[in-house]
Structures are given as C-alpha cells and as structure tokens.
Write a protein that holds these residues in place. Structure first.
Motif, PDB file in Angstrom:
ATOM      1  N   PRO A  17      30.216  65.499  51.987  1.00 36.45           N
ATOM      2  CA  PRO A  17      29.931  64.065  52.099  1.00 36.45           C
ATOM      3  C   PRO A  17      31.014  63.338  52.897  1.00 36.45           C
ATOM      4  N   GLY A  18      32.267  63.814  52.769  1.00 37.71           N
ATOM      5  CA  GLY A  18      33.362  63.164  53.491  1.00 37.71           C
ATOM      6  C   GLY A  18      33.135  63.196  54.988  1.00 37.71           C
ATOM      7  N   TYR A  41      22.293  63.501  46.833  1.00 39.62           N
ATOM      8  CA  TYR A  41      22.469  62.600  45.694  1.00 39.62           C
ATOM      9  C   TYR A  41      22.942  61.256  46.250  1.00 39.62           C
ATOM     10  N   GLU A  45      28.979  55.283  49.809  1.00 39.51           N
ATOM     11  CA  GLU A  45      29.802  55.127  51.015  1.00 39.51           C
ATOM     12  C   GLU A  45      28.980  55.349  52.272  1.00 39.51           C
ATOM     13  N   VAL A  97       9.673  28.455  19.604  1.00 45.70           N
ATOM     14  CA  VAL A  97      10.543  29.480  19.009  1.00 45.70           C
ATOM     15  C   VAL A  97       9.779  30.803  18.890  1.00 45.70           C
TER      16      VAL A  97
ATOM     17  N   MET B 280      24.239  39.455  25.854  1.00 47.64           N
ATOM     18  CA  MET B 280      22.868  39.683  25.387  1.00 47.64           C
ATOM     19  C   MET B 280      22.832  39.892  23.879  1.00 47.64           C
ATOM     20  N   PHE B 287      19.650  34.235  18.094  1.00 48.06           N
ATOM     21  CA  PHE B 287      18.256  33.800  18.155  1.00 48.06           C
ATOM     22  C   PHE B 287      17.427  34.453  17.044  1.00 48.06           C
ATOM     23  N   PHE B 290      17.915  32.555  13.952  1.00 42.78           N
ATOM     24  CA  PHE B 290      17.203  31.273  14.053  1.00 42.78           C
ATOM     25  C   PHE B 290      15.696  31.479  13.889  1.00 42.78           C
ATOM     26  N   LEU B 291      15.155  32.496  14.569  1.00 41.58           N
ATOM     27  CA  LEU B 291      13.714  32.746  14.523  1.00 41.58           C
ATOM     28  C   LEU B 291      13.256  33.062  13.103  1.00 41.58           C
ATOM     29  N   ARG B 335      25.649  41.379  40.884  1.00 41.79           N
ATOM     30  CA  ARG B 335      26.564  42.505  41.041  1.00 41.79           C
ATOM     31  C   ARG B 335      27.838  42.052  41.762  1.00 41.79           C
ATOM     32  N   ASP B 336      27.660  41.235  42.796  1.00 40.43           N
ATOM     33  CA  ASP B 336      28.823  40.789  43.565  1.00 40.43           C
ATOM     34  C   ASP B 336      29.798  40.022  42.686  1.00 40.43           C
ATOM     35  N   GLU B 422      38.713  54.639  45.179  1.00 41.12           N
ATOM     36  CA  GLU B 422      37.367  54.296  44.714  1.00 41.12           C
ATOM     37  C   GLU B 422      36.338  55.111  45.490  1.00 41.12           C
ATOM     38  N   HIS B 423      35.232  55.415  44.875  1.00 37.99           N
ATOM     39  CA  HIS B 423      34.188  56.242  45.477  1.00 37.99           C
ATOM     40  C   HIS B 423      34.782  57.514  46.058  1.00 37.99           C
ATOM     41  N   ALA B 424      35.522  58.261  45.268  1.00 36.03           N
ATOM     42  CA  ALA B 424      36.113  59.501  45.780  1.00 36.03           C
ATOM     43  C   ALA B 424      35.010  60.372  46.356  1.00 36.03           C
ATOM     44  N   HIS B 425      35.248  60.910  47.556  1.00 39.98           N
ATOM     45  CA  HIS B 425      34.247  61.802  48.160  1.00 39.98           C
ATOM     46  C   HIS B 425      34.371  63.151  47.499  1.00 39.98           C
ATOM     47  N   ALA B 426      33.300  63.600  46.876  1.00 37.72           N
ATOM     48  CA  ALA B 426      33.334  64.796  46.032  1.00 37.72           C
ATOM     49  C   ALA B 426      34.081  65.953  46.685  1.00 37.72           C
TER      50      ALA B 426
END
Lengths: 180, 426
Positions: A17-18, A41, A45, A97, B280, B287, B290-291, B335-336, B422-426
């Motif tokens: 992948p690299g 998979y 990146e 409700v 959540m 709730f 309450f319900l 997500r951002d 981050e996101h290490a390449h396998a």
C-alpha cells in the motif's frame, strides 16, 4: 448505446500500500485527475492521495434520516389528530411524547437504508461489467494482496507512451494496458 | 512497517503553562467567591440559595472526581489506546477527592445537620409540621415512611462510607499506576490483571455508591418522588462531563510536548465518538424516564415533572434538552468537527455547561418557593457564581495534581501504537 472501444486506461500493479500511495500522490501531483486506486481493503490514504476528500453518503444518510423522521411523525400526527382520533386515558390527541419513539425508529431505519443504498448507487453499483476485469492480474490480485493504480484514458493528459513511462518510473510490479 | 515512527519526547511532565491555567482558575475562583458571598448577604434568604447553589457546584466537582475514577477503571477493563492517553488526566481527577470531600462538608453540616437543604431533616416530626401547614400530607407521609433511610444519622454514615471507599480506591489506583511504570515491561500482564481485578469490582461498587450518593444528596431534596433510573442518569452524566473535561485537557496540553506528539487526530476522533455515544445514552435515559412517567401519569410521580415544567420552568427544561442533547448531538454528527481541535473544544464547553444547567433544573424546583414558579431573585443569580467558584477551585487543584506526574504512562504496550504515524501503511 454504441460499444465503447479502445483503451480504458493503464493499470500499474504494486505489492504494498505504501508504494501505491506514493505513486498515487506523484500522479495527482503531476496533474492527473482521471485516475483511481484499487485496494483489497479500505485505504484512506489512497483516497486522500488522489484528491478524494469527502463523499456524499453522509449527506444522503442525513436526508434519509430527516425524511424518516418527518414521515413517521407526520403519519402519527395525522392518524391521531385527523384520521382516527382516539381518547387514550384522557391524553391529548396530539401526544408528541408518545410519538417520539416510532419517529426515532424510522429516523434510524431510513438513515441506515439511505446510507447503504446511497453508497451502492454512488459507487455505480450494481454494475455487470467493468473494463478492468480484462486485466488478469487485476482479476487475481485486486481482492487479495495487490494494490493497483489506474490512469484512465479520458484524462486530457493521457498519451499512451507518456502515461506508460510515468507509471514505470514509479517502479511498479507491472504496467498493463486495459481495453474497454 | 512502522517507518517514520515518532519518538517519545524526553520531557513527559506537564508543560509550564499549566501553572498559568491554575493561576487563572484561582483568580476566577476568588472573584466568584467574593461575588457569591456578597450575594449571600444581599439575598436575605437565610443563605438558602447559597447552599442550594453550593450543592450544585459540589455535585459537578464530585462528578468530575468520581466520574474520572469510574472512567479510569473502565479504561483498564476495556483496554485501548484512548485509555492510555487519558489515564494520567483521570488519575489527577481522582486525586482531587480530598477537596471534593471538603466541598461535601457544608452540604452535610449546613444542609442536613443544620437543616438548611433537606426537608426531611427540617421536619423529622411530620405530625407537628403537618398540623402547622409547614408540609403537605404527601410530604408528611413520605418523610415518615422513609424515615429509616432519610434521617441525619443515615445521611452521614452513608456519605462517609461512600467517601471512605472511594478514598481507598483512589489510593490504590494511583499508587499502583506509578509502581507499574517503575516496573519492567515483561511484568505488564501482572499489572494488567491486577488493575482489571480492582476495576471490575470497582465499577460495580461505584454504581451502587453513586446511586446512594445521588439519592441522598439530590433526589431526597424532594422526598415524595423516586425513580429507579436516577442513579444511572447520574452515572451517565458523570461520564458525559468527564469525557468533555478530559478532551479539553488533552487539547489544551497538546500545544506542547509530550501531548503534541502523543495525542493524535485518530484518538481525538475516537474520544469525540465516545462523547457522541454518551450524548445519546444520556438523552435515552432522560427521555425514557420522562416517557414512562408521562405514560403512567400517576399522581405519585408526575408532580416532579410538573414542578419542573410549569411556571416558567418549561423554558429551562427545553433549553436543557438543547444544551444537553440537541447541540452536542448535531455538532458531533460531523466527522470534521471531531477532528478539528478548536471546534471540538466548543462542543466540550457546551457539554460541561449543560451539566450545570441540568443540575440547576434538578435542584432548584425541589424547593417550595421555586417549584412551578421560576422567578428572578438574587438567589437565582447565586447559581451563576457559587458553582463557578467551586468548579474554579476544583480546576486549580486538578491542575496541581496534573503537574504531579508525567503525562504519559510509559509501561504499556499501547505506547508503541500511539507513537506510530497516523494511518500507518501496513
């Protein structure tokens, strides 16, 4: 619809992948825009390397959820207030409700279904044919342990020899030309 | 293939600016205290609102301290990189227990022993009180019926027992953590088992003790009402507040080493998702309660909600739902947002504010002058300063504790993982 003929693109195969990500970055950096990566998979990146930063699935999911919410809440309100008003323990006909739970369930249901089907639609699925399956190494490796970069022929930059030279410079395992 | 792996910074202690945070917290606390005491004199209500708002501040600080302990035990049980990252911050929260106990003392002494807060403490002789129309028939019945539990002696015994057990847990969780770091890597499985054993039982014990604390300190303000989900709501609320605080701490610390290297976007995203889950779970419990009470519509239960909806309280309740759920929920969907520090910070501030707002909605309508009658008074303004003073002093002590230890626990197999790019390449 006329049968498309000619070259679909040039497909380079990589072992890791690299290497794929590096090649994809180089291609995007030198101006290629009609290109795609294929990995066995999910590889975030690779998507980032070819300038694919966000998808619209989350938007479809959100809209689906809101639709489900509105549909169920509207249905409950219509049934209880106008369609078939029933006196249940003296509670008001419009009992928001009690409406919340089914409305919430439908939000989840619609959001989930829209995400799943929206994703399939945006991927162009179901699709009965894809030119890349003409490449034997793609058939064998793309879902197994190989990583592919395809420069597509409809990119304005695409000139067969130059594209081939560019890909070979990225030291792939192989570069094959794929027909439609 | 862990190429470009980061190296663990040499300096693992808290950066110098934590001192500045502490100074800022102390100044805020001092100003809020002066204002709070001045308002206490001005209010002419025999310091009633002062102690109500003190209770609010105490419950929030208590939530950070004991909720931090619960989260610490949960991360030992679940494992994972997120746990390693927040471990030292959580330990610092647990070590604020002495201060939290000091904050409890006025609640016990003035609230229960001197009868300022709890109606069951004020009128133990229900027949007399009923005859003089100081309480109504329902209250008289409830106080008499619950007397074996709701009396000053039980209140003190249960509270002291809770604090004693939590003190024992705080001591061992903190002590073993340092011993583990001083030990060698091959001994890690021994320590993992040891922590799992104390934490598994500890989480169970925590839920029971927290339920007891929540019932005695807050729910018993209105002895006529009960809810079996009450303790669980506090439990989730504590997780909610602690996560927000721990994210704020890490984001603040990440301006400098060691967190700059160690706190990656991946784990920040994970913690944001965990916040979302708690958001959540929190609305789900609130709730559901309450319900169920709304559907049952029983005269034993429904007045509690009517006290908190009618007479202007509906505005507070609606805003509570917005601060506690609608805002964090809709924001954390993105997500951002979870990956951008400055934005996630805003959500965490909203979440902590929502905890205080919710506690105001839970506490103030218990009292006869306020139920079904939200009205402006100096007493209400005290809620804006007294809890601020308590929380600010708590923060100052928390920052002091944060400086006591290196910010990263090093004897952990997850350490190598958080040092990978981050996101290490396998």
């Amino acid at each position: 619809m006329p049968v498309r003929e000619g070259t679909y693109g040039l497909l380079a195969e990589f072992d890791t992948p690299g290497e794929l990500v590096r090649a994809a970055k180089a291609a995007y950096g030198s101006g290629w825009r009609r290109l795609d990566c294929y990995t066995p998979y999910p590889l975030e990146e690779a998507a980032e390397a070819i300038g694919f930063h966000r998808d619209e699935v989350s938007l479809v999911c959100l809209l689906g959820g809101l639709l489900g919410l509105a549909a169920m809440y509207g249905l409950e309100t219509w049934i209880s207030v106008w369609g078939y008003p029933l006196n249940i323990g003296g509670r008001p006909y419009y009992s928001w409700v009690a409406f919340m739970i089914p409305a919430y369930e439908w939000t989840i249901l619609y959001a989930g279904l829209s995400a799943a089907f929206g994703m399939l639609a945006m991927c162009g699925l179901p699709s009965l044919y894809h030119p890349l399956f003409n490449a034997p190494n793609f058939r064998n490796g793309a879902t197994n342990d190989k990583f592919f970069l395809c420069l597509e022929a409809d990119d304005p930059k695409f000139v067969l020899d130059e594209a081939r030279k560019f890909l070979e410079d990225q030291s792939p395992v192989s570069v094959v030309e794929v027909e439609y | 293939m862990a190429h470009h792996a980061n190296t663990l910074p040499h300096e693992l202690d808290a950066p110098a600016f934590v001192d500045a945070w502490r100074t800022r917290a102390l100044i805020t606390g001092a100003i809020a205290s002066v204002l709070g005491i001045a308002m206490g004199f001005l209010a002419h209500d025999d310091w009633e609102h002062f102690f109500r708002s003190w209770l609010l501040g105490f419950i929030i600080c208590f939530g950070f301290c004991i909720g931090g302990m619960a989260m610490l035990m949960v991360q030992y049980l679940s494992g994972g990189k997120w746990g390693l990252l927040i471990r030292r911050s959580l330990e610092a929260m647990t070590r604020t227990l002495p201060l939290v106990f000091l904050m409890f003392l006025p609640v016990g002494i003035f609230g229960a022993s001197l009868k300022k807060l709890y109606i069951w403490a004020r009128y133990p002789n229900t027949e007399d009180a009923l005859r003089h129309h100081l309480i109504n028939a329902e209250q008289a019945h409830a106080i008499a019926f619950k007397k074996p539990m709701l009396n000053v002696v039980s209140f003190w015994w249960v509270s002291l027992l809770c604090f004693a057990i939590w003190a024992v847990y705080t001591f061992f969780l903190n002590r073993w953590s340092l011993q583990r770091d001083a030990d060698t890597a091959p001994n890690v499985p021994y320590w993992q088992t040891k922590f799992e054993n104390i934490s598994g039982f500890g989480v169970l014990l925590y839920s029971i003790l927290l339920t007891a604390g929540a019932i005695y300190w807050v729910m018993s303000l209105d002895p006529t009402w009960y809810s079996t989900v009450y303790g669980l709501q506090f439990l989730v609320g504590q997780g909610y507040g602690v996560l927000a605080l721990v994210i704020l701490t890490l984001i603040g610390l990440s301006k400098a080493e060691p967190m700059k290297t160690v706190f990656r976007i991946t784990e920040q995203h994970d913690l944001g998702k965990l916040c979302f889950a708690f958001t959540m779970l929190n609305i789900y419990l609130a709730f559901a309660a309450f319900l169920i009470i709304w559907s049952g519509n029983s005269p034993e239960e429904i007045p509690w909600f009517l006290d908190r909806i009618r007479g202007g309280w509906g505005v507070i309740a609606t805003l509570d739902v917005m601060f506690h759920w609608l805002l964090p929920f809709t924001l954390l969907l993105s997500r951002d947002l979870k990956r951008i520090k400055s934005r996630l910070k805003v959500v965490c501030y909203i979440m902590i504010f929502a905890r205080c707002w919710d506690m105001f909605w839970l506490i103030e309508p218990n009292f006869a002058d306020a139920r079904r009658n939200l009205h402006m008074s100096i007493g209400i303004l005290e809620y804006c300063v007294v809890p601020v003073a308590l929380i600010a002093f708590w923060m100052a002590y928390y920052f002091t504790q944060l400086k006591q230890r290196p910010l990263v626990a090093t004897n952990d197999p997850h350490l190598a993982e958080i040092l990978e790019p981050e996101h290490a390449h396998a």
